[in-house]
Design a protein around this motif. Structure first.
Motif, mmCIF file in Angstrom:
data_model
loop_
_atom_site.group_PDB
_atom_site.id
_atom_site.type_symbol
_atom_site.label_atom_id
_atom_site.label_comp_id
_atom_site.label_asym_id
_atom_site.label_seq_id
_atom_site.Cartn_x
_atom_site.Cartn_y
_atom_site.Cartn_z
ATOM 1 N N LEU A 112 -2.912 4.768 3.910
ATOM 2 C CA LEU A 112 -4.056 4.907 2.900
ATOM 3 C C LEU A 112 -4.404 6.414 2.567
ATOM 4 O O LEU A 112 -4.652 7.097 3.577
ATOM 5 C CB LEU A 112 -5.270 3.975 3.170
ATOM 6 N N ILE B 19 0.726 -1.163 0.005
ATOM 7 C CA ILE B 19 -0.082 0.073 0.062
ATOM 8 C C ILE B 19 0.693 1.240 -0.005
ATOM 9 O O ILE B 19 0.490 2.221 -0.469
ATOM 10 C CB ILE B 19 -1.080 -0.171 1.204
ATOM 11 N N ARG C 120 -11.971 3.362 -1.625
ATOM 12 C CA ARG C 120 -11.392 4.473 -0.426
ATOM 13 C C ARG C 120 -12.580 4.198 0.494
ATOM 14 O O ARG C 120 -12.987 5.071 1.139
ATOM 15 C CB ARG C 120 -11.776 5.913 -1.234
ATOM 16 N N ILE D 217 -9.412 -0.989 -1.131
ATOM 17 C CA ILE D 217 -8.408 0.177 -1.321
ATOM 18 C C ILE D 217 -9.143 1.266 -2.711
ATOM 19 O O ILE D 217 -9.140 2.306 -2.300
ATOM 20 C CB ILE D 217 -7.130 -0.085 -1.763
#
Length: 210
Positions: A203, A109, A173, A170
């Protein structure tokens, strides 16, 4: 933009002039972030150029087209994915191999746009050039689990399914609703039980793109 950036003459933090391979790698890194945020259709080469600190003509001169730049970004994402997986496989510790590789997948990530760029490539299966490249990459990762890790087909399928779920979270969102929506919070925690603080830290959220 400076004349150096316009010509593609970039320097690192110490002022050392970057080689052509290093400049290319820097542009591909920027492309991962931009394609990850915008998708193939939505991204523009001038956005990648701005993110990399070079001119748009230089990007086109180096890669020829947005299609080639996207393919380079997908290749980079796959290379990083498999390098990270192989490093996890080679580690000598007490964690099961599936757990080690799973943690490596989550740690990626930190490479902004990597998971999203791969996901965008999977949506382009009908594209005459990107589609075959995406399928080859997908099959390459499958073979890694079957041949190098030694998983049977059902084990590899389960690992793929969990990885695709994480990529979906991911891309959605979902972190934006973490803590405010009980269902989202439960789902998020179930996918990242031990890496939660790290995932929440890396993130992107809200209006942040890359």
């Amino acid at each position: 933009m400076s004349s150096a950036a316009a010509s593609g003459v970039l320097s690192d933090e110490s002022g050392r002039r970057l080689s052509s391979d290093e400049r290319r790698a820097q542009i591909v890194q920027a492309a991962l972030a931009v394609f990850g945020a915008r998708g193939y259709e939505g991204a523009k080469t001038d956005e990648v150029a701005r993110a990399a600190g070079v001119s748009q003509p230089y990007v086109v001169r180096l890669f020829g087209s947005k299609e080639n730049l996207f393919l380079a970004a997908v290749d980079e994402a796959l290379a990083r994915l498999l390098t990270s997986f192989r490093a996890a496989l080679a580690r000598d510790d007490d964690l099961p191999v599936g757990k080690r590789i799973g943690e490596a997948y989550v740690d990626l990530i930190e490479v902004r746009g990597l998971h999203q760029t791969l996901a965008h490539s999977y949506l382009l299966g009908s594209h005459p050039v990107i589609g075959p490249a995406a399928r080859r990459g997908f099959a390459q990762v499958w073979r890694f689990f079957r041949d190098e890790v030694g998983m049977n087909a059902d084990e590899a399928r389960a690992f793929f399914a969990e990885g695709m779920l994480i990529s979906t979270l991911i891309g959605l969102r979902i972190v934006d609703d973490y803590g405010s929506d009980p269902q989202i919070t439960e789902l998020f925690r179930s996918c990242f039980p031990s890496e939660l603080p790290h995932v929440l830290d890396v993130l992107p959220r809200g209006a942040e793109r890359w």
